[in-house]
Scaffold this active site. Structure first.
Site, PDB file in Angstrom:
ATOM      1  N   GLU A 128       0.914  -0.543  -5.201  1.00 54.65           N
ATOM      2  CA  GLU A 128      -0.125   0.469  -5.376  1.00 54.65           C
ATOM      3  C   GLU A 128       0.583   1.820  -5.394  1.00 54.65           C
ATOM      4  OE1 GLU A 128      -2.958   3.562  -3.982  1.00 54.65           O
ATOM      5  OE2 GLU A 128      -1.676   2.556  -2.537  1.00 54.65           O
TER       6      GLU A 128
ATOM      7  N   ASP B 146       0.820  -1.206   0.000  1.00 54.25           N
ATOM      8  CA  ASP B 146       0.000   0.000   0.000  1.00 54.25           C
ATOM      9  C   ASP B 146       0.853   1.255   0.000  1.00 54.25           C
ATOM     10  OD1 ASP B 146      -2.667   1.286   0.376  1.00 54.25           O
ATOM     11  OD2 ASP B 146      -1.754   1.957   2.259  1.00 54.25           O
TER      12      ASP B 146
END
Length: 593
Positions: free
Chosen positions: A335, A292
Protein backbone atom coordinates in the site's frame (compact mmCIF):
# COMPACT_ATOMS: atom_id res chain seq x y z
CA UNK A 1 17.99 -19.16 16.54
CA UNK A 2 21.29 -18.04 15.10
CA UNK A 3 22.16 -15.07 17.31
CA UNK A 4 24.55 -13.68 14.73
CA UNK A 5 21.69 -13.57 12.23
CA UNK A 6 19.46 -12.01 14.89
CA UNK A 7 21.84 -9.13 15.54
CA UNK A 8 22.51 -8.67 11.84
CA UNK A 9 18.80 -8.47 11.03
CA UNK A 10 18.71 -11.71 9.06
CA UNK A 11 16.60 -13.90 11.35
CA UNK A 12 13.16 -15.00 10.17
CA UNK A 13 12.64 -17.52 12.96
CA UNK A 14 13.38 -15.54 16.11
CA UNK A 15 9.93 -16.44 17.47
CA UNK A 16 10.99 -20.10 17.64
CA UNK A 17 13.57 -19.09 20.29
CA UNK A 18 11.95 -16.07 21.92
CA UNK A 19 8.66 -15.95 23.80
CA UNK A 20 7.04 -18.84 25.70
CA UNK A 21 7.65 -22.38 24.42
CA UNK A 22 6.13 -25.55 25.83
CA UNK A 23 8.77 -28.24 26.37
CA UNK A 24 9.76 -30.99 28.82
CA UNK A 25 6.72 -30.68 31.09
CA UNK A 26 6.93 -26.92 31.43
CA UNK A 27 7.55 -23.70 29.54
CA UNK A 28 10.79 -21.93 28.58
CA UNK A 29 10.49 -18.13 28.59
CA UNK A 30 12.92 -15.80 26.83
CA UNK A 31 12.91 -12.06 26.22
CA UNK A 32 15.42 -9.64 24.74
CA UNK A 33 16.02 -6.64 27.00
CA UNK A 34 19.68 -5.55 26.76
CA UNK A 35 19.12 -2.19 28.46
CA UNK A 36 17.28 -3.49 31.54
CA UNK A 37 18.79 -3.61 35.03
CA UNK A 38 17.12 -7.01 35.49
CA UNK A 39 13.92 -8.84 34.52
CA UNK A 40 11.48 -11.08 36.39
CA UNK A 41 8.70 -13.31 35.13
CA UNK A 42 5.25 -13.15 36.73
CA UNK A 43 2.23 -15.27 35.90
CA UNK A 44 -0.58 -17.58 36.93
CA UNK A 45 1.88 -20.42 37.45
CA UNK A 46 3.53 -18.48 40.29
CA UNK A 47 0.40 -16.79 41.67
CA UNK A 48 1.87 -13.66 40.07
CA UNK A 49 4.91 -13.75 42.33
CA UNK A 50 8.22 -12.82 40.70
CA UNK A 51 10.52 -15.46 39.26
CA UNK A 52 13.96 -13.92 38.56
CA UNK A 53 15.17 -14.49 35.00
CA UNK A 54 18.78 -15.34 34.17
CA UNK A 55 20.70 -13.02 31.86
CA UNK A 56 22.41 -14.79 28.98
CA UNK A 57 23.98 -12.58 26.30
CA UNK A 58 21.29 -9.83 26.48
CA UNK A 59 18.54 -12.47 26.62
CA UNK A 60 16.67 -13.08 29.87
CA UNK A 61 15.36 -16.61 30.27
CA UNK A 62 13.91 -19.09 32.73
CA UNK A 63 12.19 -22.48 32.69
CA UNK A 64 8.99 -22.98 34.68
CA UNK A 65 7.99 -26.62 35.35
CA UNK A 66 4.24 -27.16 35.32
CA UNK A 67 3.42 -24.02 33.32
CA UNK A 68 1.09 -24.89 30.44
CA UNK A 69 -0.96 -23.58 27.54
CA UNK A 70 -3.66 -21.09 28.51
CA UNK A 71 -1.79 -19.58 31.45
CA UNK A 72 -1.19 -15.83 31.55
CA UNK A 73 2.16 -14.13 32.16
CA UNK A 74 4.11 -10.86 31.91
CA UNK A 75 7.69 -9.69 32.11
CA UNK A 76 8.50 -7.26 34.93
CA UNK A 77 11.21 -4.98 33.56
CA UNK A 78 13.43 -3.16 36.04
CA UNK A 79 14.82 -0.17 34.19
CA UNK A 80 18.21 1.30 35.05
CA UNK A 81 16.41 4.54 35.97
CA UNK A 82 14.63 2.71 38.81
CA UNK A 83 11.28 2.57 37.02
CA UNK A 84 9.49 -0.78 37.00
CA UNK A 85 6.99 -1.71 34.26
CA UNK A 86 5.11 -4.94 33.56
CA UNK A 87 5.16 -5.71 29.83
CA UNK A 88 3.41 -8.23 27.65
CA UNK A 89 5.73 -10.53 25.72
CA UNK A 90 6.88 -8.96 22.42
CA UNK A 91 7.02 -12.49 20.99
CA UNK A 92 3.93 -13.78 22.82
CA UNK A 93 1.58 -16.03 20.85
CA UNK A 94 -1.57 -14.90 22.65
CA UNK A 95 -2.94 -12.02 24.74
CA UNK A 96 -5.88 -11.14 26.94
CA UNK A 97 -8.84 -9.22 25.57
CA UNK A 98 -8.39 -5.46 25.93
CA UNK A 99 -8.19 -3.55 28.22
CA UNK A 100 -6.32 -6.37 29.96
CA UNK A 101 -2.89 -7.02 28.52
CA UNK A 102 -1.22 -10.16 29.87
CA UNK A 103 0.35 -12.57 27.41
CA UNK A 104 -1.03 -16.11 27.18
CA UNK A 105 0.93 -19.30 26.62
CA UNK A 106 -0.21 -20.94 23.37
CA UNK A 107 0.61 -24.29 21.79
CA UNK A 108 1.09 -23.61 18.08
CA UNK A 109 1.14 -27.33 17.31
CA UNK A 110 -2.36 -28.01 18.64
CA UNK A 111 -4.08 -27.65 15.24
CA UNK A 112 -3.35 -29.83 12.20
CA UNK A 113 -4.10 -28.17 8.87
CA UNK A 114 -5.90 -30.09 6.15
CA UNK A 115 -5.22 -27.65 3.30
CA UNK A 116 -2.26 -29.40 1.64
CA UNK A 117 -3.96 -29.36 -1.78
CA UNK A 118 -4.50 -25.60 -1.61
CA UNK A 119 -0.99 -24.91 -0.34
CA UNK A 120 0.53 -27.02 -3.12
CA UNK A 121 -1.47 -25.40 -5.91
CA UNK A 122 -1.82 -21.76 -4.81
CA UNK A 123 -0.47 -19.11 -7.16
CA UNK A 124 0.23 -15.39 -7.15
CA UNK A 125 -2.64 -15.00 -9.67
CA UNK A 126 -0.53 -13.08 -12.16
CA UNK A 127 -2.41 -14.68 -15.06
CA UNK A 128 -5.47 -15.64 -13.03
CA UNK A 129 -8.38 -13.69 -11.55
CA UNK A 130 -7.79 -12.02 -8.20
CA UNK A 131 -10.96 -10.59 -6.68
CA UNK A 132 -10.36 -9.60 -3.05
CA UNK A 133 -13.04 -8.85 -0.47
CA UNK A 134 -11.49 -6.57 2.17
CA UNK A 135 -13.03 -7.14 5.58
CA UNK A 136 -12.81 -5.79 9.11
CA UNK A 137 -13.54 -8.84 11.22
CA UNK A 138 -15.46 -7.17 14.03
CA UNK A 139 -17.88 -5.11 11.95
CA UNK A 140 -18.85 -7.28 9.00
CA UNK A 141 -21.49 -8.99 11.10
CA UNK A 142 -22.04 -8.93 14.87
CA UNK A 143 -23.93 -11.26 17.17
CA UNK A 144 -25.60 -8.40 19.00
CA UNK A 145 -25.33 -4.76 19.90
CA UNK A 146 -22.78 -5.01 22.71
CA UNK A 147 -19.18 -3.84 22.54
CA UNK A 148 -17.80 -7.36 22.53
CA UNK A 149 -20.62 -9.20 20.72
CA UNK A 150 -18.21 -10.55 18.13
CA UNK A 151 -18.41 -13.76 16.19
CA UNK A 152 -15.43 -16.02 16.79
CA UNK A 153 -12.97 -16.73 13.98
CA UNK A 154 -14.67 -20.02 13.18
CA UNK A 155 -18.24 -18.76 13.63
CA UNK A 156 -17.71 -15.91 11.19
CA UNK A 157 -15.95 -18.28 8.81
CA UNK A 158 -19.08 -20.37 8.48
CA UNK A 159 -20.98 -17.25 7.40
CA UNK A 160 -18.20 -15.85 5.28
CA UNK A 161 -17.39 -18.86 3.08
CA UNK A 162 -20.77 -19.11 1.32
CA UNK A 163 -21.02 -15.32 1.02
CA UNK A 164 -17.67 -15.03 -0.74
CA UNK A 165 -18.35 -17.94 -3.07
CA UNK A 166 -21.81 -16.70 -4.00
CA UNK A 167 -20.54 -13.20 -4.76
CA UNK A 168 -17.55 -14.09 -6.89
CA UNK A 169 -14.67 -13.34 -4.51
CA UNK A 170 -11.76 -15.78 -4.51
CA UNK A 171 -9.68 -14.03 -1.83
CA UNK A 172 -10.44 -12.30 1.44
CA UNK A 173 -8.17 -9.70 3.00
CA UNK A 174 -8.49 -9.10 6.73
CA UNK A 175 -7.57 -5.81 8.31
CA UNK A 176 -4.84 -6.51 10.89
CA UNK A 177 -5.60 -9.39 13.24
CA UNK A 178 -2.57 -8.94 15.51
CA UNK A 179 -3.49 -7.81 19.02
CA UNK A 180 -4.21 -4.11 19.44
CA UNK A 181 -5.67 -2.13 22.36
CA UNK A 182 -7.90 0.39 20.56
CA UNK A 183 -10.80 -0.75 18.39
CA UNK A 184 -10.69 2.61 16.64
CA UNK A 185 -7.18 1.89 15.34
CA UNK A 186 -8.72 -0.95 13.25
CA UNK A 187 -5.68 -3.04 14.18
CA UNK A 188 -3.05 -0.73 12.73
CA UNK A 189 -1.50 0.18 16.12
CA UNK A 190 -0.29 -3.14 17.43
CA UNK A 191 0.90 -4.34 20.83
CA UNK A 192 1.07 -8.08 20.11
CA UNK A 193 2.79 -8.69 16.78
CA UNK A 194 2.63 -12.49 17.21
CA UNK A 195 -0.76 -12.63 18.98
CA UNK A 196 -4.06 -13.06 17.11
CA UNK A 197 -6.46 -10.62 18.68
CA UNK A 198 -8.50 -12.17 21.49
CA UNK A 199 -11.58 -10.28 20.29
CA UNK A 200 -12.39 -13.19 18.03
CA UNK A 201 -10.79 -16.16 19.76
CA UNK A 202 -7.54 -18.08 20.07
CA UNK A 203 -4.63 -18.94 17.79
CA UNK A 204 -6.16 -22.36 17.16
CA UNK A 205 -9.47 -20.82 16.04
CA UNK A 206 -7.70 -18.51 13.60
CA UNK A 207 -5.86 -21.50 12.14
CA UNK A 208 -9.21 -23.26 11.71
CA UNK A 209 -10.62 -20.24 9.90
CA UNK A 210 -7.75 -20.09 7.39
CA UNK A 211 -7.99 -23.84 6.87
CA UNK A 212 -11.76 -23.59 6.32
CA UNK A 213 -11.31 -20.89 3.69
CA UNK A 214 -8.56 -22.82 1.90
CA UNK A 215 -10.64 -25.98 1.75
CA UNK A 216 -13.28 -23.90 -0.01
CA UNK A 217 -10.76 -22.54 -2.54
CA UNK A 218 -10.58 -19.08 -1.00
CA UNK A 219 -7.22 -17.44 -0.43
CA UNK A 220 -6.47 -15.39 2.70
CA UNK A 221 -4.42 -12.21 2.95
CA UNK A 222 -3.74 -10.29 6.16
CA UNK A 223 -2.74 -6.68 6.67
CA UNK A 224 0.71 -6.45 8.23
CA UNK A 225 2.06 -3.29 9.85
CA UNK A 226 5.89 -3.12 9.68
CA UNK A 227 6.12 0.66 10.05
CA UNK A 228 4.91 1.62 13.54
CA UNK A 229 3.49 0.32 16.82
CA UNK A 230 1.24 1.39 19.69
CA UNK A 231 2.60 3.71 22.40
CA UNK A 232 1.02 1.79 25.32
CA UNK A 233 3.67 1.34 28.01
CA UNK A 234 2.92 -2.36 28.54
CA UNK A 235 3.84 -3.06 24.90
CA UNK A 236 7.00 -2.40 22.91
CA UNK A 237 7.40 1.24 23.94
CA UNK A 238 10.77 1.71 25.68
CA UNK A 239 10.63 -1.99 26.39
CA UNK A 240 13.83 -2.28 28.41
CA UNK A 241 13.86 1.35 29.57
CA UNK A 242 15.61 2.48 26.41
CA UNK A 243 14.56 3.18 22.83
CA UNK A 244 14.91 -0.47 21.84
CA UNK A 245 12.25 -0.84 19.13
CA UNK A 246 11.73 2.85 18.36
CA UNK A 247 13.97 5.66 17.17
CA UNK A 248 15.49 7.61 20.08
CA UNK A 249 14.84 10.92 18.31
CA UNK A 250 11.35 12.41 18.42
CA UNK A 251 12.03 13.95 15.02
CA UNK A 252 11.58 10.56 13.34
CA UNK A 253 10.37 8.55 16.34
CA UNK A 254 6.64 9.27 15.99
CA UNK A 255 4.40 8.64 13.01
CA UNK A 256 1.62 10.87 11.69
CA UNK A 257 -0.80 8.66 13.66
CA UNK A 258 0.91 9.38 16.98
CA UNK A 259 2.45 5.91 17.21
CA UNK A 260 6.10 4.95 17.59
CA UNK A 261 8.13 4.34 14.43
CA UNK A 262 10.22 1.19 14.29
CA UNK A 263 13.97 1.77 13.98
CA UNK A 264 14.54 -0.30 10.87
CA UNK A 265 18.29 0.31 10.83
CA UNK A 266 18.70 -1.86 13.96
CA UNK A 267 19.32 -5.54 13.26
CA UNK A 268 17.35 -6.89 16.21
CA UNK A 269 14.28 -4.93 15.08
CA UNK A 270 14.64 -6.11 11.51
CA UNK A 271 14.72 -9.69 12.80
CA UNK A 272 11.65 -9.03 14.95
CA UNK A 273 9.63 -7.76 11.98
CA UNK A 274 10.88 -10.36 9.53
CA UNK A 275 10.09 -13.10 12.02
CA UNK A 276 6.58 -11.74 12.61
CA UNK A 277 5.88 -11.67 8.87
CA UNK A 278 7.20 -15.21 8.49
CA UNK A 279 5.20 -16.34 11.53
CA UNK A 280 1.80 -15.46 10.03
CA UNK A 281 2.68 -17.10 6.72
CA UNK A 282 4.18 -20.27 8.23
CA UNK A 283 2.13 -20.95 11.34
CA UNK A 284 -1.28 -19.75 10.09
CA UNK A 285 -0.92 -20.51 6.36
CA UNK A 286 -1.82 -17.00 5.25
CA UNK A 287 -1.35 -16.68 1.50
CA UNK A 288 0.00 -13.19 1.57
CA UNK A 289 0.56 -9.96 3.42
CA UNK A 290 -0.69 -6.53 2.47
CA UNK A 291 1.89 -4.19 3.99
CA UNK A 292 0.53 -0.92 5.29
CA UNK A 293 1.96 2.59 4.84
CA UNK A 294 4.98 1.58 2.77
CA UNK A 295 5.66 5.22 1.89
CA UNK A 296 6.65 5.70 5.54
CA UNK A 297 9.37 3.08 5.09
CA UNK A 298 10.62 4.40 1.76
CA UNK A 299 10.74 8.06 2.83
CA UNK A 300 11.49 9.45 6.27
CA UNK A 301 8.11 9.65 8.01
CA UNK A 302 6.47 9.33 4.61
CA UNK A 303 7.67 12.78 3.55
CA UNK A 304 9.30 12.73 0.12
CA UNK A 305 10.86 16.13 0.84
CA UNK A 306 12.94 14.52 3.61
CA UNK A 307 14.43 12.01 1.22
CA UNK A 308 14.67 8.26 0.91
CA UNK A 309 15.17 6.24 4.08
CA UNK A 310 17.92 3.91 2.91
CA UNK A 311 17.58 1.67 5.94
CA UNK A 312 13.86 1.25 5.35
CA UNK A 313 14.34 0.40 1.68
CA UNK A 314 17.07 -2.15 2.44
CA UNK A 315 14.89 -3.71 5.12
CA UNK A 316 11.94 -4.09 2.76
CA UNK A 317 14.06 -5.61 0.02
CA UNK A 318 15.68 -8.05 2.43
CA UNK A 319 12.41 -9.04 4.12
CA UNK A 320 10.55 -9.62 0.87
CA UNK A 321 13.39 -11.63 -0.60
CA UNK A 322 13.58 -13.80 2.53
CA UNK A 323 9.83 -14.40 2.67
CA UNK A 324 9.76 -15.36 -1.01
CA UNK A 325 12.53 -17.87 -0.54
CA UNK A 326 10.66 -19.52 2.34
CA UNK A 327 7.10 -19.63 1.00
CA UNK A 328 5.92 -20.81 -2.39
CA UNK A 329 3.68 -18.42 -4.31
CA UNK A 330 2.82 -16.02 -1.51
CA UNK A 331 1.55 -12.54 -2.39
CA UNK A 332 3.30 -9.49 -1.01
CA UNK A 333 1.21 -6.37 -1.62
CA UNK A 334 2.34 -2.79 -1.03
CA UNK A 335 0.00 0.00 0.00
CA UNK A 336 2.02 2.91 -1.33
CA UNK A 337 0.88 6.27 -2.66
CA UNK A 338 4.25 7.49 -3.96
CA UNK A 339 5.84 7.33 -7.39
CA UNK A 340 8.87 5.44 -6.06
CA UNK A 341 9.70 3.04 -8.86
CA UNK A 342 10.46 -0.66 -8.78
CA UNK A 343 8.19 -1.82 -5.97
CA UNK A 344 7.04 -4.84 -7.95
CA UNK A 345 10.33 -5.64 -9.62
CA UNK A 346 12.16 -8.62 -8.20
CA UNK A 347 14.99 -7.98 -5.79
CA UNK A 348 17.34 -9.61 -8.31
CA UNK A 349 16.38 -6.84 -10.74
CA UNK A 350 16.93 -4.13 -8.15
CA UNK A 351 13.30 -3.82 -7.07
CA UNK A 352 11.68 -4.19 -3.66
CA UNK A 353 10.18 -7.60 -4.41
CA UNK A 354 6.46 -6.94 -3.98
CA UNK A 355 4.02 -8.79 -6.22
CA UNK A 356 1.43 -6.01 -6.38
CA UNK A 357 1.12 -2.33 -5.60
CA UNK A 358 -2.16 -0.61 -4.79
CA UNK A 359 -2.98 1.76 -7.65
CA UNK A 360 -3.87 4.80 -5.59
CA UNK A 361 -3.77 7.01 -8.67
CA UNK A 362 -6.47 4.93 -10.36
CA UNK A 363 -8.58 5.05 -7.22
CA UNK A 364 -8.31 8.81 -6.74
CA UNK A 365 -8.77 9.75 -10.39
CA UNK A 366 -11.66 7.37 -10.98
CA UNK A 367 -13.62 8.35 -7.88
CA UNK A 368 -12.95 12.03 -8.57
CA UNK A 369 -14.31 11.62 -12.11
CA UNK A 370 -17.46 9.83 -11.00
CA UNK A 371 -18.14 12.40 -8.28
CA UNK A 372 -18.08 15.24 -10.81
CA UNK A 373 -20.99 16.49 -12.93
CA UNK A 374 -21.32 16.09 -16.69
CA UNK A 375 -19.71 19.46 -17.46
CA UNK A 376 -16.63 18.71 -15.37
CA UNK A 377 -16.36 15.25 -16.90
CA UNK A 378 -16.28 16.72 -20.39
CA UNK A 379 -13.56 19.13 -19.27
CA UNK A 380 -11.54 16.35 -17.63
CA UNK A 381 -12.02 13.49 -20.06
CA UNK A 382 -8.43 12.26 -19.63
CA UNK A 383 -8.86 11.78 -15.89
CA UNK A 384 -10.08 8.26 -16.71
CA UNK A 385 -7.59 7.49 -19.47
CA UNK A 386 -4.52 8.62 -17.53
CA UNK A 387 -4.19 5.36 -15.58
CA UNK A 388 -3.13 3.50 -18.73
CA UNK A 389 -0.28 5.97 -19.25
CA UNK A 390 1.62 4.50 -16.29
CA UNK A 391 -0.17 1.18 -15.73
CA UNK A 392 2.63 -1.06 -17.00
CA UNK A 393 5.24 0.54 -14.73
CA UNK A 394 4.24 -1.80 -11.86
CA UNK A 395 1.97 -4.78 -11.19
CA UNK A 396 -1.11 -2.93 -10.00
CA UNK A 397 -4.07 -3.87 -7.86
CA UNK A 398 -7.14 -1.61 -8.07
CA UNK A 399 -8.45 -0.79 -4.57
CA UNK A 400 -11.73 0.63 -3.38
CA UNK A 401 -10.67 0.07 0.21
CA UNK A 402 -11.68 0.93 3.78
CA UNK A 403 -9.69 4.17 3.58
CA UNK A 404 -12.13 5.54 0.99
CA UNK A 405 -15.29 5.14 3.10
CA UNK A 406 -14.32 6.87 6.37
CA UNK A 407 -13.36 10.24 7.87
CA UNK A 408 -15.88 12.33 5.95
CA UNK A 409 -14.92 10.94 2.54
CA UNK A 410 -18.39 9.37 2.03
CA UNK A 411 -19.07 5.82 0.89
CA UNK A 412 -18.45 4.71 -2.69
CA UNK A 413 -22.15 5.02 -3.54
CA UNK A 414 -22.40 8.43 -1.87
CA UNK A 415 -19.44 9.71 -3.87
CA UNK A 416 -21.38 9.31 -7.13
CA UNK A 417 -22.61 12.59 -8.55
CA UNK A 418 -26.22 13.63 -8.12
CA UNK A 419 -29.17 12.55 -6.02
CA UNK A 420 -29.99 9.13 -4.55
CA UNK A 421 -31.62 7.61 -7.65
CA UNK A 422 -28.90 8.89 -9.95
CA UNK A 423 -26.10 7.38 -7.86
CA UNK A 424 -26.95 3.73 -8.56
CA UNK A 425 -26.50 3.71 -12.36
CA UNK A 426 -23.21 5.57 -11.95
CA UNK A 427 -21.99 3.12 -9.32
CA UNK A 428 -22.83 0.22 -11.61
CA UNK A 429 -20.88 1.86 -14.43
CA UNK A 430 -18.01 2.57 -12.03
CA UNK A 431 -17.70 -1.06 -11.02
CA UNK A 432 -17.95 -2.38 -14.58
CA UNK A 433 -15.15 0.05 -15.46
CA UNK A 434 -13.08 -1.23 -12.52
CA UNK A 435 -13.65 -4.91 -13.32
CA UNK A 436 -12.79 -4.51 -17.00
CA UNK A 437 -9.78 -2.22 -16.45
CA UNK A 438 -6.45 -4.07 -16.28
CA UNK A 439 -5.34 -4.88 -12.73
CA UNK A 440 -6.39 -7.12 -9.88
CA UNK A 441 -9.40 -6.07 -7.78
CA UNK A 442 -10.10 -5.20 -4.14
CA UNK A 443 -13.43 -4.09 -2.75
CA UNK A 444 -14.22 -3.20 0.88
CA UNK A 445 -17.16 -4.80 2.65
CA UNK A 446 -20.41 -2.86 2.38
CA UNK A 447 -19.55 -1.41 -1.01
CA UNK A 448 -21.36 -4.32 -2.63
CA UNK A 449 -24.71 -3.49 -1.01
CA UNK A 450 -24.58 0.25 -1.73
CA UNK A 451 -23.73 1.25 1.82
CA UNK A 452 -24.79 4.84 2.52
CA UNK A 453 -23.28 5.23 5.98
CA UNK A 454 -19.54 5.62 6.37
CA UNK A 455 -17.84 2.61 7.90
CA UNK A 456 -17.88 2.52 11.72
CA UNK A 457 -15.81 -0.24 13.32
CA UNK A 458 -18.26 -0.46 16.24
CA UNK A 459 -21.29 -1.39 14.08
CA UNK A 460 -21.99 -4.16 11.61
CA UNK A 461 -22.75 -3.38 7.99
CA UNK A 462 -26.24 -2.11 7.21
CA UNK A 463 -27.59 -5.39 5.91
CA UNK A 464 -31.11 -3.97 6.37
CA UNK A 465 -30.49 -2.07 3.12
CA UNK A 466 -31.19 -5.32 1.29
CA UNK A 467 -34.83 -4.91 2.30
CA UNK A 468 -34.95 -2.17 -0.34
CA UNK A 469 -35.25 -3.38 -3.96
CA UNK A 470 -32.70 -0.93 -5.40
CA UNK A 471 -29.99 -2.09 -2.98
CA UNK A 472 -30.91 -5.73 -3.56
CA UNK A 473 -30.59 -5.21 -7.32
CA UNK A 474 -27.28 -3.40 -6.82
CA UNK A 475 -25.94 -6.35 -4.84
CA UNK A 476 -27.07 -8.65 -7.64
CA UNK A 477 -25.13 -6.51 -10.12
CA UNK A 478 -22.03 -6.63 -7.93
CA UNK A 479 -22.34 -10.40 -7.72
CA UNK A 480 -22.74 -10.73 -11.48
CA UNK A 481 -19.88 -8.40 -12.40
CA UNK A 482 -17.60 -10.30 -9.99
CA UNK A 483 -18.59 -13.64 -11.48
CA UNK A 484 -18.18 -12.32 -15.02
CA UNK A 485 -14.68 -11.17 -14.13
CA UNK A 486 -13.85 -14.56 -12.60
CA UNK A 487 -15.00 -16.52 -15.64
CA UNK A 488 -13.67 -14.45 -18.56
CA UNK A 489 -9.91 -14.86 -19.10
CA UNK A 490 -9.78 -11.78 -21.33
CA UNK A 491 -10.39 -9.69 -18.21
CA UNK A 492 -7.39 -10.99 -16.26
CA UNK A 493 -5.05 -13.31 -18.12
CA UNK A 494 -2.89 -10.62 -19.74
CA UNK A 495 -3.19 -8.01 -17.01
CA UNK A 496 0.53 -7.27 -17.16
CA UNK A 497 1.01 -7.66 -20.91
CA UNK A 498 0.48 -4.72 -23.25
CA UNK A 499 -1.23 -7.13 -25.64
CA UNK A 500 -4.11 -7.53 -23.21
CA UNK A 501 -5.50 -3.99 -23.60
CA UNK A 502 -6.29 -1.67 -26.50
CA UNK A 503 -8.30 1.54 -26.74
CA UNK A 504 -11.21 1.40 -29.19
CA UNK A 505 -12.55 4.89 -28.51
CA UNK A 506 -10.51 7.45 -26.59
CA UNK A 507 -11.42 10.92 -27.87
CA UNK A 508 -11.83 14.10 -25.87
CA UNK A 509 -14.81 15.21 -27.98
CA UNK A 510 -17.34 16.08 -25.26
CA UNK A 511 -19.21 12.78 -25.36
CA UNK A 512 -17.76 11.16 -22.22
CA UNK A 513 -17.56 7.98 -24.31
CA UNK A 514 -14.89 5.38 -23.60
CA UNK A 515 -14.33 1.99 -25.21
CA UNK A 516 -11.51 -0.51 -24.93
CA UNK A 517 -10.73 -4.10 -25.74
CA UNK A 518 -9.45 -6.77 -23.35
CA UNK A 519 -7.99 -9.88 -24.90
CA UNK A 520 -6.12 -13.09 -24.30
CA UNK A 521 -5.34 -16.01 -26.59
CA UNK A 522 -8.74 -17.60 -26.19
CA UNK A 523 -11.07 -14.64 -25.82
CA UNK A 524 -11.74 -11.02 -26.74
CA UNK A 525 -14.08 -8.59 -24.97
CA UNK A 526 -15.06 -4.96 -25.50
CA UNK A 527 -16.13 -2.59 -22.72
CA UNK A 528 -18.08 0.51 -23.83
CA UNK A 529 -19.11 3.35 -21.50
CA UNK A 530 -21.33 6.40 -21.86
CA UNK A 531 -20.64 8.46 -18.73
CA UNK A 532 -22.69 11.48 -19.75
CA UNK A 533 -26.27 12.32 -18.80
CA UNK A 534 -27.49 11.90 -22.38
CA UNK A 535 -28.08 8.72 -24.41
CA UNK A 536 -25.73 8.04 -27.30
CA UNK A 537 -27.53 6.71 -30.36
CA UNK A 538 -25.96 5.11 -33.40
CA UNK A 539 -22.40 5.41 -32.11
CA UNK A 540 -20.04 3.98 -34.71
CA UNK A 541 -17.15 1.84 -33.47
CA UNK A 542 -14.56 0.02 -35.54
CA UNK A 543 -13.27 -3.21 -34.00
CA UNK A 544 -10.67 -5.18 -35.92
CA UNK A 545 -11.62 -8.67 -37.08
CA UNK A 546 -14.98 -8.63 -35.30
CA UNK A 547 -18.07 -10.17 -36.89
CA UNK A 548 -20.40 -10.08 -33.87
CA UNK A 549 -20.66 -8.20 -30.57
CA UNK A 550 -22.63 -10.21 -28.02
CA UNK A 551 -23.69 -8.61 -24.73
CA UNK A 552 -22.16 -10.27 -21.67
CA UNK A 553 -23.36 -7.72 -19.10
CA UNK A 554 -25.05 -4.33 -19.31
CA UNK A 555 -25.27 -2.03 -16.29
CA UNK A 556 -28.57 -0.47 -17.40
CA UNK A 557 -30.50 -3.75 -17.48
CA UNK A 558 -33.75 -3.68 -15.54
CA UNK A 559 -32.71 -6.62 -13.41
CA UNK A 560 -30.13 -4.28 -11.86
CA UNK A 561 -32.49 -1.35 -11.49
CA UNK A 562 -31.89 0.15 -14.93
CA UNK A 563 -34.27 1.00 -17.74
CA UNK A 564 -33.14 -1.34 -20.52
CA UNK A 565 -32.78 -5.00 -21.31
CA UNK A 566 -29.67 -5.83 -23.31
CA UNK A 567 -29.37 -9.44 -22.18
CA UNK A 568 -28.29 -11.68 -25.06
CA UNK A 569 -28.31 -8.89 -27.66
CA UNK A 570 -26.02 -9.28 -30.63
CA UNK A 571 -24.72 -6.62 -33.00
CA UNK A 572 -23.29 -7.11 -36.48
CA UNK A 573 -21.24 -4.57 -38.40
CA UNK A 574 -22.16 -2.76 -41.57
CA UNK A 575 -19.15 -2.08 -43.79
CA UNK A 576 -16.93 -3.08 -40.90
CA UNK A 577 -18.51 -0.61 -38.46
CA UNK A 578 -20.73 -1.37 -35.46
CA UNK A 579 -23.58 1.02 -34.64
CA UNK A 580 -24.44 1.05 -30.93
CA UNK A 581 -27.02 2.72 -28.71
CA UNK A 582 -25.65 3.34 -25.21
CA UNK A 583 -27.88 4.57 -22.36
CA UNK A 584 -26.63 7.45 -20.18
CA UNK A 585 -24.43 6.69 -17.18
CA UNK A 586 -23.94 3.09 -18.24
CA UNK A 587 -21.52 0.52 -19.52
CA UNK A 588 -21.85 -2.59 -21.66
CA UNK A 589 -19.44 -5.51 -21.81
CA UNK A 590 -19.44 -7.42 -25.10
CA UNK A 591 -17.92 -10.66 -26.21
CA UNK A 592 -16.10 -10.09 -29.51
CA UNK A 593 -16.71 -12.91 -31.96
Amino acid sequence: MDKYDFYRGNSFDAYEFMGAHIENGGVMFRTYAPGAAHVSLIGEFSSWEEIPMELNDNFYECFVPGACAGMMYKYRIYERSGRVIDHCDPYGFGMELRPKNASIIRDLNIYKFRDSKWMKNRTRCMDKPLNIYELHFGSWRKKGGGENDFYSYTELGRLLVPYLKENGYNYVEFLPLAEHPADASWGYQVTGFFSPTARYGSAEELMKLVDMLHRNDIGVIMDYVPVHFAVDDYGLAYYDGTALYEYPSNDVGYSEWGSHCFMHSRGEIQSFLKSAANYWLKEYHFDGLRMDAIRNLIFWNGDEARGVNGGGVRFLRSMNEGLKSRHKNIMLIAEDSTAYSGLTKTTADGGLGFDYKWDMGFMHDTLSYFSSDAKERRENYNRLTFSMMYYYDENYLLPFSHDEVVHGKATILQKMNGDYDKKFPQARALYLYMYTHPGKKLNFMGNEIGQLREWDESREQDWCLLDYPIHRMFQRFMRDVGLVYMHHPALYQLDHDRGGFKWIYCRDDGKCLYAFERACGSERAAAVFNLSDDPICGQELEIDDASVLKVILATDDSVYGGRSDHSGEEYRPENGVFSLDIPPQSGILFEII
